[in-house]
Design a protein around this motif. Structure first.
Motif, PDB file in Angstrom:
ATOM      1  N   LEU A   7      -0.222  -0.430 -13.033  1.00 33.88           N
ATOM      2  CA  LEU A   7       0.636   0.552 -12.200  1.00 33.88           C
ATOM      3  C   LEU A   7       1.706   0.117 -13.096  1.00 33.88           C
ATOM      4  O   LEU A   7       2.523   0.670 -12.481  1.00 33.88           O
ATOM      5  CB  LEU A   7       0.866  -0.019 -10.790  1.00 33.88           C
ATOM      6  N   SER A  10       4.478   5.481 -14.742  1.00 32.29           N
ATOM      7  CA  SER A  10       4.279   6.029 -13.719  1.00 32.29           C
ATOM      8  C   SER A  10       3.156   6.968 -14.019  1.00 32.29           C
ATOM      9  O   SER A  10       2.907   7.690 -14.825  1.00 32.29           O
ATOM     10  CB  SER A  10       5.375   6.603 -13.264  1.00 32.29           C
ATOM     11  N   ASP A  12       1.087  10.113 -13.804  1.00 29.27           N
ATOM     12  CA  ASP A  12       1.030  11.233 -13.982  1.00 29.27           C
ATOM     13  C   ASP A  12       0.291  12.555 -13.427  1.00 29.27           C
ATOM     14  O   ASP A  12      -1.187  12.756 -14.208  1.00 29.27           O
ATOM     15  CB  ASP A  12       1.451  12.461 -14.899  1.00 29.27           C
ATOM     16  N   PRO A 138      -3.664   4.268  -8.258  1.00 26.29           N
ATOM     17  CA  PRO A 138      -3.101   4.715  -7.279  1.00 26.29           C
ATOM     18  C   PRO A 138      -3.846   5.431  -6.601  1.00 26.29           C
ATOM     19  O   PRO A 138      -5.141   5.558  -6.913  1.00 26.29           O
ATOM     20  CB  PRO A 138      -2.509   5.531  -8.589  1.00 26.29           C
ATOM     21  N   ARG A 165       1.335   2.212  -4.480  1.00 24.15           N
ATOM     22  CA  ARG A 165      -0.023   2.786  -4.628  1.00 24.15           C
ATOM     23  C   ARG A 165      -0.367   4.316  -4.403  1.00 24.15           C
ATOM     24  O   ARG A 165      -0.936   4.952  -5.144  1.00 24.15           O
ATOM     25  CB  ARG A 165      -1.017   1.534  -4.543  1.00 24.15           C
ATOM     26  N   ARG A 167       0.913   7.796  -4.681  1.00 22.53           N
ATOM     27  CA  ARG A 167       1.917   8.293  -5.539  1.00 22.53           C
ATOM     28  C   ARG A 167       1.363  10.184  -5.313  1.00 22.53           C
ATOM     29  O   ARG A 167       2.196  10.974  -6.015  1.00 22.53           O
ATOM     30  CB  ARG A 167       0.936   8.418  -6.538  1.00 22.53           C
ATOM     31  N   GLY A 168       0.514  10.380  -4.537  1.00 21.18           N
ATOM     32  CA  GLY A 168       0.718  11.794  -4.520  1.00 21.18           C
ATOM     33  C   GLY A 168      -0.362  12.246  -3.539  1.00 21.18           C
ATOM     34  O   GLY A 168      -0.916  11.916  -2.483  1.00 21.18           O
ATOM     35  N   ARG A 187       9.160  11.854  -3.368  1.00 23.13           N
ATOM     36  CA  ARG A 187       8.745  10.530  -3.851  1.00 23.13           C
ATOM     37  C   ARG A 187       6.747  10.589  -4.425  1.00 23.13           C
ATOM     38  O   ARG A 187       6.090   9.556  -4.972  1.00 23.13           O
ATOM     39  CB  ARG A 187       8.496   9.124  -3.017  1.00 23.13           C
ATOM     40  N   LEU A 188       6.774  11.686  -3.221  1.00 23.46           N
ATOM     41  CA  LEU A 188       5.264  12.485  -4.226  1.00 23.46           C
ATOM     42  C   LEU A 188       4.554  13.343  -4.740  1.00 23.46           C
ATOM     43  O   LEU A 188       5.241  14.461  -4.948  1.00 23.46           O
ATOM     44  CB  LEU A 188       4.276  12.332  -2.587  1.00 23.46           C
ATOM     45  N   GLN A 189       4.039  13.626  -5.732  1.00 19.01           N
ATOM     46  CA  GLN A 189       3.589  14.279  -6.443  1.00 19.01           C
ATOM     47  C   GLN A 189       2.793  15.297  -5.612  1.00 19.01           C
ATOM     48  O   GLN A 189       1.822  15.107  -4.758  1.00 19.01           O
ATOM     49  CB  GLN A 189       3.056  14.365  -7.910  1.00 19.01           C
TER      50      GLN A 189
END
Length: 298
Positions: A7, A10, A12, A138, A165, A167-168, A187-189
């Motif tokens: 981690l 970051s 993508d 993630p 952890r 992340r989206g 903060r979250l995709q």
């Protein structure tokens, strides 16, 4: 994009991700067809793959089959990142499966709410936090209440965004106000999981899409997302509008029957599904074939 469990960088998850169908032949996974499909899509510019999502009929695959499908995709993905789908409602079994998956090279896990039991928002927080705690990679939350029976409140998703952890979100929640709030929070995709909402979600600042429709006309879908990322709205709209009728037809009957029918017509696999999923009707297949052919001539 990252392939390791670290981690430190970051991750993508932007762009077009394909939730792969699982080809079958004679009741067994057709690994040759799965490999060929993965290689073709990798060459069409997709960002990555989701293995054993709902489009992959994961509920009809046992754990041995799921791991075999994952290994086939990893061998054919040409280095593109891979997210593994998982689901269930027994937290101990689910976290044990997460730890087993840690032995494999993954970019992330796609995790829905536990189905059938319909926990409270506090219970949903416990579920996702426990899975994220157990995962070395993630986690993408799969917000899809019409499959799980559990609605993730905006406040719950924003609280989960605090976990390092998580992340989206694959957004199938059907609540555009919630989608906008997640995008604004940053903060979250946010990835569109409803294919007809791809343009709106990404135009408003979403990161991309996990889209079953992207199995076909893949380069056009990739181009739409690229143009949106470059703020070329008019050109993106011109590419997007011809895709809308195709998306509508691909979901006119239960997914993944229609997309498998179209892929089968092209000769890349059988249209076979595992019961109780059924093949697309001949009438829908014929309409899809004609529409896809028209798009290919444009």
């Amino acid at each position: 994009m990252p392939q390791s469990s670290s981690l430190s960088a970051s991750p993508d998850f932007s762009g077009l991700w394909i939730p792969l169908v699982t080809p079958f032949r004679g009741g067994a996974i057709d690994h040759a067809a799965l490999s060929a499909l993965t290689r073709r899509l990798a060459g069409d510019g997709v960002a990555g793959f989701v293995v054993c999502g709902s489009t992959g009929e994961a509920a009809a695959l046992d754990e041995t089959e799921q791991l075999a499908a994952l290994e086939t995709v990893q061998a054919a993905a040409e280095g593109l990142p891979i997210v593994m789908g998982l689901s269930g409602y027994h937290l101990g079994k689910t976290t044990a499966w997460v730890r087993q998956l840690a032995e494999h090279r993954l970019a992330g896990l796609l995790v829905p709410a536990p189905h059938y039991i319909r926990p409270s928002q506090a219970g949903l927080l416990e579920w996702f936090r426990a899975i994220a705690d157990a995962s070395p990679v993630p986690v993408l939350i799969y917000d899809i209440p019409y499959r799980t029976g559990a609605t993730l409140a905006r406040e719950t998703l924003l609280a989960l965004a605090e976990h390092p952890r998580i992340r989206g979100v694959k957004d199938c929640g059907g609540d555009m106000a919630k989608t906008r709030a997640l995008i604004a929070d940053g903060r979250l995709q946010v990835l569109s999981g409803e294919d007809h909402q791809i343009f709106a979600t990404v135009a408003e600042g979403g990161a991309g899409a996990i889209a079953a429709s992207g199995h076909v006309q893949t380069r056009r879908f990739v181009q739409v997302l690229r143009l949106l990322a470059e703020n070329r709205l008019a050109q993106a709209r011109a590419e997007w509008q011809p895709l809308r009728p195709l998306i509508e037809l691909l979901f006119a009957e239960p997914n993944p029957g229609p997309v498998k029918a179209l892929l089968a017509h092209g000769g890349s696999m059988s249209g076979e599904l595992r019961s109780p999923m059924t093949r697309a009707t001949d009438a829908l297949r014929d309409r899809l074939v004609a529409l896809d052919a028209g798009l290919s001539r444009r």
